[in-house]
Design an enzyme around this catalytic site. Structure first.
Site, short mmCIF file in Angstrom:
data_model
loop_
_atom_site.label_atom_id
_atom_site.label_comp_id
_atom_site.label_asym_id
_atom_site.label_seq_id
_atom_site.Cartn_x
_atom_site.Cartn_y
_atom_site.Cartn_z
N ASN A 120 0.84 -1.02 -0.60
CA ASN A 120 0.46 -0.37 -0.35
C ASN A 120 0.62 1.29 -0.04
OD1 ASN A 120 0.22 0.98 3.04
ND2 ASN A 120 -0.17 -1.35 3.02
N ASP A 139 -4.24 -6.68 5.18
CA ASP A 139 -4.76 -8.09 5.65
C ASP A 139 -4.65 -9.21 5.65
OD1 ASP A 139 -6.06 -5.75 7.96
OD2 ASP A 139 -7.21 -5.09 6.05
N LYS A 194 -13.69 -0.44 15.22
CA LYS A 194 -12.25 -0.25 15.38
C LYS A 194 -11.82 -0.92 17.35
CE LYS A 194 -10.89 -0.50 10.50
NZ LYS A 194 -9.91 0.44 9.98
N PHE A 209 -4.48 2.74 14.03
CA PHE A 209 -4.77 4.06 13.89
C PHE A 209 -5.64 3.35 12.67
CE2 PHE A 209 -1.46 7.52 12.99
CZ PHE A 209 -1.07 7.51 14.20
N LYS A 220 9.67 -16.80 -11.13
CA LYS A 220 8.77 -15.65 -11.11
C LYS A 220 7.83 -16.53 -11.92
CE LYS A 220 9.20 -11.72 -14.34
NZ LYS A 220 9.81 -10.87 -15.14
N LYS A 232 -10.85 -4.16 18.48
CA LYS A 232 -9.31 -4.59 19.08
C LYS A 232 -9.46 -3.99 20.43
CE LYS A 232 -8.53 -3.88 14.12
NZ LYS A 232 -7.44 -4.04 13.47
O1 PMT Z 1 3.09 6.18 6.38
P1 PMT Z 1 2.16 7.62 6.63
O2 PMT Z 1 2.77 7.70 4.93
O3 PMT Z 1 2.79 9.00 7.30
O4 PMT Z 1 0.69 7.14 6.30
C1 PMT Z 1 0.72 6.61 7.39
C2 PMT Z 1 -1.33 6.09 7.35
C3 PMT Z 1 -1.91 6.45 6.05
C4 PMT Z 1 -0.34 4.83 6.69
C5 PMT Z 1 -1.05 6.30 9.36
O5 PMT Z 1 -1.55 7.39 9.42
C6 PMT Z 1 -2.68 5.27 9.24
O6 PMT Z 1 -3.65 5.47 9.47
N1 PMT Z 1 -1.74 3.58 9.70
C7 PMT Z 1 -3.59 2.43 9.49
C8 PMT Z 1 -3.45 2.08 8.14
C9 PMT Z 1 -5.38 1.17 8.66
O7 PMT Z 1 -5.17 1.01 7.46
O8 PMT Z 1 -5.00 0.58 9.43
P2 PMT Z 1 -6.21 -0.36 9.00
O9 PMT Z 1 -8.22 0.38 9.30
O10 PMT Z 1 -6.47 -1.53 8.58
O11 PMT Z 1 -5.81 -1.02 11.05
C10 PMT Z 1 -6.62 -0.14 12.22
C11 PMT Z 1 -5.31 -1.02 13.20
O12 PMT Z 1 -4.82 -2.52 12.75
C12 PMT Z 1 -3.40 -0.30 12.17
O13 PMT Z 1 -3.03 0.25 13.62
C13 PMT Z 1 -3.28 -0.75 12.13
O14 PMT Z 1 -1.69 -1.10 12.17
C14 PMT Z 1 -4.36 -1.98 12.70
N2 PMT Z 1 -3.69 -3.38 11.89
C15 PMT Z 1 -4.42 -3.79 11.00
C16 PMT Z 1 -4.51 -5.13 10.17
C17 PMT Z 1 -3.78 -6.26 10.28
N3 PMT Z 1 -3.13 -7.19 9.52
N4 PMT Z 1 -3.07 -5.95 11.38
C18 PMT Z 1 -3.31 -4.89 12.84
O15 PMT Z 1 -2.06 -4.74 13.64
#
Ligand code: PMT
Length: 401
Positions: free
Chosen positions: A210, A279, A337, A323, A289, A341
């Site tokens: 991403n 995810d 979330k 986040f 490849k 979580k």
């Molecule tokens: O890196 P930058 O370019 O500065 O951008 C910052 C950011 C936009 C990436 C950051 O600020 C941000 O929002 N990060 C979370 C991105 C996200 O898509 O999160 P999510 O909604 O998929 O997941 C929610 C939370 O669960 C996150 O804290 C994530 O780290 C965590 N997670 C998600 C999936 C997974 N399999 N394991 C996790 O721990």
């Protein structure tokens, strides 16, 4: 976040070809709102005129110990007293030797001896001088006495040699100075931060990922370090320079990130998950490849572990901050979330907004808390946002204990 705004800084400039870089350092300091007084040694004035420093600092430049007018107006003791930090950049082997030997024979050395402010030294010299055991001994003695150093860098030197001895980049000296003036309110905390994207490999050359740049996570890591915390940064692949003074664990995939986080979790008091974790990953990774064959290619994906969910299920988890990057229904999705979580706080960013989300230096966030409180924030730099998140983490920790 810079802690230099409004601070009185004494910038000591000694004679070396790198003097031109301290002009850039001065520019960074004044731009950050610092009030900078420059003291130049006689040798430094041979490389760049005091007028350059005077124009950029908007303050008179001091060069002489026994200048009656300057002494009356400001005086070296007054300079030493007023400075909240003293920077010496570039610092020659000569000035470092003099300070280590207790010699005070010009305005700069006298001021340094008289000051009670932290002194940050950025050496720059020929590679052989930098390796010289006498120099090394002087540096070690000063470090022991509490003087701070920004190590010289490796590269081609003005004297024609390649090696270690180049003045550190002005940004590094600036960062270090800011860190020295930061409050140490997070001392004693161990904060693990995840940053950047993950990469889920399809074959040896392709992956699913991403747009996360890591900027948000790295800003958090630097700010937490500056505020005294032990910082563990678990980073996906980014183009960012690793911050000094932290423990860095580089990972690629979500599974590797999970293992890295859980290998450190026991020592953490706070975990902040700024990383954008994939995810799903390819159900099968081909060792070769993948060849172009039919018109379509169907990929089967399988679920990755959700690291935050697992952390939230621990018996006694550390303080957990997540986040949420959302394209729609920001509050509803982020709240879901936060609850699912079992987080203490979630930083929600609406990535449709200009200046927010992935790969920008700014963000527009909303902080959501377990008790339902919502704190909307305006557009700000990711460094400023990092400072606010850490303020809130500090307050939540107090409540929790
Ligand atoms: O890196 P930058 O370019 O500065 O951008 C910052 C950011 C936009 C990436 C950051 O600020 C941000 O929002 N990060 C979370 C991105 C996200 O898509 O999160 P999510 O909604 O998929 O997941 C929610 C939370 O669960 C996150 O804290 C994530 O780290 C965590 N997670 C998600 C999936 C997974 N399999 N394991 C996790 O721990």
């Amino acid at each position: 976040m810079t802690y230099l705004n409004g601070k009185t800084i004494l910038l000591g400039v000694t004679g070396g070809i790198a003097v031109y870089k301290s002009v850039e350092l001065l520019r960074l300091l004044t731009k950050a709102g610092a009030n900078v007084h420059v003291v130049m040694t006689k040798a430094a004035t041979e490389f760049v005129t005091p007028l350059t420093f005077q124009t950029l600092s908007c303050n008179p430049v001091h060069t002489e110990l026994f200048n009656l007018i300057q002494e009356q107006e400001i005086g070296h003791i007054s300079l030493a007293d007023r400075a909240e930090i003293v920077l010496i950049a570039p610092a020659t082997a000569n000035i470092i030797g003099k300070i280590a030997g207790g010699i005070a024979d010009d305005l700069l050395t006298t001021t340094i001896m008289a000051t009670k402010a932290p002194v940050l030294i950025a050496p720059a010299m020929n590679v052989n001088m930098y390796q010289n055991p006498i120099y090394k001994e002087n540096e070690a003695r000063l470090r022991e006495l509490g003087y701070h150093f920004v190590d010289a860098e490796t590269g081609s030197l003005a004297c024609g040699w390649e090696g270690n001895g180049r003045l550190a980049k002005p940004e590094r000296i600036f960062d270090r100075a800011s860190a020295l003036l930061a409050p140490s309110d997070l001392k004693g905390e161990t904060i693990l931060i995840t940053a950047g994207p993950t990469r889920e490999e399809l074959d040896p050359v392709r992956y699913i990922s991403n747009h996360s740049s890591g900027k948000m996570g790295y800003a958090l890591a630097k700010t937490a370090r500056d505020r005294g915390a032990r910082v563990i940064l678990v980073s996906g692949p980014t183009c960012l320079e690793p911050p000094l003074g932290i423990e860095l664990i580089n990972v690629e995939s979500a599974c590797q990130m999970r293992d890295a986080v859980f290998s450190m979790v026991e020592s953490c008091t706070v975990i902040i998950k700024a990383a954008a974790v994939a995810d799903y990953r390819p159900a099968l990774r081909s060792n070769e490849k993948i060849k172009k064959r039919g018109k379509n290619l169907t990929l089967e994906l399988e679920k990755n572990p959700d690291i935050l969910t697992e952390l939230g299920q621990m018996k006694k988890p550390p303080l957990l901050i997540g986040f949420a990057a959302e394209t729609n229904d920001l509050q509803t999705n982020a709240t879901a979330k936060l609850t699912a979580k079992n987080l203490d706080m979630i930083v929600a960013n609406d990535i449709n907004q200009e200046g927010a989300g992935f790969n920008t230096s700014t963000n527009i966030a909303r902080l959501l808390y377990r008790n339902g409180t919502v704190e909307p924030l305006e557009l700000m730099s990711k460094t400023r946002l990092a400072d606010i998140i850490l303020d809130r983490a500090g307050a939540l920790l107090k409540d929790k204990r």
